[in-house]
Enzyme design. Structure first.
Site, PDB file in Angstrom:
ATOM      1  N   SER A  74       0.800  -1.235   0.000  1.00  0.00           N
ATOM      2  CA  SER A  74       0.000   0.000   0.000  1.00  0.00           C
ATOM      3  C   SER A  74       0.827   1.277   0.000  1.00  0.00           C
ATOM      4  CB  SER A  74      -0.959   0.011   1.197  1.00  0.00           C
ATOM      5  OG  SER A  74      -2.071  -0.827   0.949  1.00  0.00           O
ATOM      6  N   LYS A  77       0.184   3.760  -2.675  1.00  0.00           N
ATOM      7  CA  LYS A  77      -0.883   4.766  -2.575  1.00  0.00           C
ATOM      8  C   LYS A  77      -0.332   6.175  -2.367  1.00  0.00           C
ATOM      9  CE  LYS A  77      -4.571   1.684  -0.898  1.00  0.00           C
ATOM     10  NZ  LYS A  77      -3.909   0.385  -0.711  1.00  0.00           N
ATOM     11  N   SER A 140      -6.828   3.042   3.699  1.00  0.00           N
ATOM     12  CA  SER A 140      -6.048   2.318   2.695  1.00  0.00           C
ATOM     13  C   SER A 140      -6.970   1.567   1.736  1.00  0.00           C
ATOM     14  CB  SER A 140      -5.065   1.344   3.366  1.00  0.00           C
ATOM     15  OG  SER A 140      -3.998   1.037   2.520  1.00  0.00           O
TER      16      SER A 140
END
Length: 405
Positions: A74, A77, A140
């Site tokens: 993640s 991101k 997330s």
């Protein structure tokens, strides 16, 4: 006191030429591998790779396998946030825009999202960009990433192309994105060093987006979710971001940033074993950095450093300084060891001179290592003088040549 050495003879001129040559190597010091402080007491962290840098200078304080290829999870991101920040700054996206959720962003209809972090969007829902941004940063949410990428770029592929475009633009050397959320995919990779640069770029270029990363929770559709960055709750550190990530292949990843006094540090850990190990190890690196180093700001932007003579100008001298704040990373109590050398490109400066024109450079050295180099600029405009003033300067030049013959 910091000592300033001015170019005034042939020996110093040779030294300055040498410094200019050396600086070509050190000007992008975030990519340098040498530990210029000769520190042997840095923490021994048992993870695949990590890096700790000073945000203001880009100086590497410690690292291990920082260029080893890993899965971003993640942490990808952050680049999603960066592209969103670009779209907002260009007016192509507004926080109150309403986004209709497509089947691609509907977790129930997408096996890819099974067991992953979600905002739990529903097919056909209309969600504000502001809420989607929080869903990406705080929850997330992989589904939120898909929804906003389709809204900005029409489809995920076009958005990923933007991610890779900006990745190159901010200087990432070993990163490639294949999707908008960071779930493991063949051909998607990054390094600890690149993640640190990515985080630094987000903080610098889009502070409003970055400010959301310090929020501890977000409730959407009556579902309360906590920020997974456990360091935000640590009372011994002033952590204000930024992101954690985890997949089976990647392990436990984190990039965290904390401030103390005038210093901001960024730590990246890739491939840790557990969530608690990730927290413990990143905290250990941050504490070590704050205990060992200082960031100083010896020169403010547009501060006068010196005045130098000008020929054929309306005025006889011009003030010089730096366009930006000068930051240096040093070991604690090293201020007295700093030497500053400044030199002007030409022996004689002729008008006209334009404001912000680069006239030379200023170099900071500790123990024969360059720790910073900044252009020296004109702090004001000097137009050409009238005929009488130019004639006087011409006579001065002739006399100077005659005297030195």
């Amino acid at each position: 006191m910091i000592k300033i050495y001015k170019k005034n003879n042939q020996n110093i001129n040779k030294i300055l030429k040498l410094i200019t040559t050396i600086f070509i190597v050190y000007s992008t010091i975030i990519y340098a591998k040498e530990n210029i402080f000769n520190i042997t007491s840095s923490p021994n962290i048992n993870v695949k790779s990590y890096i700790l840098i000073d945000y203001n200078t880009g100086m590497i304080l410690t690292e291990k396998n920082a260029d080893e290829i890993e899965k971003p999870a993640s942490l990808a991101k952050i680049m999603t946030s960066y592209v969103i920040g670009k779209a907002l700054s260009k007016g192509k996206l507004h926080r109150n825009d309403m986004v209709t959720i497509s089947k691609n962003a509907w977790a129930t209809g997408n096996n890819l999202f099974s067991g992953s972090s979600l905002m739990f969007l529903k097919l056909g829902d209309r969600i504000s960009v502001s809420n989607l941004i929080k869903g990406i940063i705080l929850q997330s949410g992989n589904d939120a990433c898909v929804a906003i990428s389709e809204y900005i770029s029409g489809n995920q592929k076009n958005f990923v192309n933007l991610m890779n475009f900006y990745a190159k633009k901010i200087g990432l050397k070993n990163t490639y994105f294949k999707n908008v959320h960071g779930l493991d995919e063949l051909g998607q990779y990054t390094t600890a060093r690149d993640i640190a640069i990515m985080g630094k770029s987000l903080i610098r270029d889009f502070p409003q987006e970055y400010s959301i990363y310090k929020e501890k929770s977000f409730t959407f559709n009556h579902i309360y979710q906590k920020n997974r960055n456990l360091l935000l709750w640590d009372k011994t550190l002033n952590v204000d971001g930024i992101k954690t990530g985890h997949t089976e292949d990647a392990g436990y990843n984190i990039i965290a940033s904390a401030t103390k006094n005038n210093m901001r540090l960024i730590v990246v850990i890739l491939g840790d074993k557990t969530e608690q190990d990730r927290k413990k190890n990143s905290k250990r690196l941050l504490n070590w950095g704050f205990e060992t180093f200082r960031t100083i700001n010896p020169i403010k932007k547009h501060q006068k450093i010196a005045s130098i003579p000008v020929l054929y100008g309306k005025y006889s001298h011009i003030r010089i300084g730096t366009k930006n704040n000068v930051y240096l990373t040093i070991l604690k109590n090293q201020e007295k060891k700093i030497k500053i050398l400044y030199h002007i490109k030409n022996n004689k400066i002729f008008a006209p001179i334009y404001k912000n024109q680069v006239l030379g450079n200023i170099t900071f050295i500790i123990n024969n290592h360059i720790i910073g180099n900044y252009p020296l600029i004109a702090l004001e405009k000097i137009p050409k003088g009238n005929i009488f003033m130019c004639f006087l300067d011409y006579i001065k030049l002739l006399l100077s040549k005659w005297i030195h013959q």
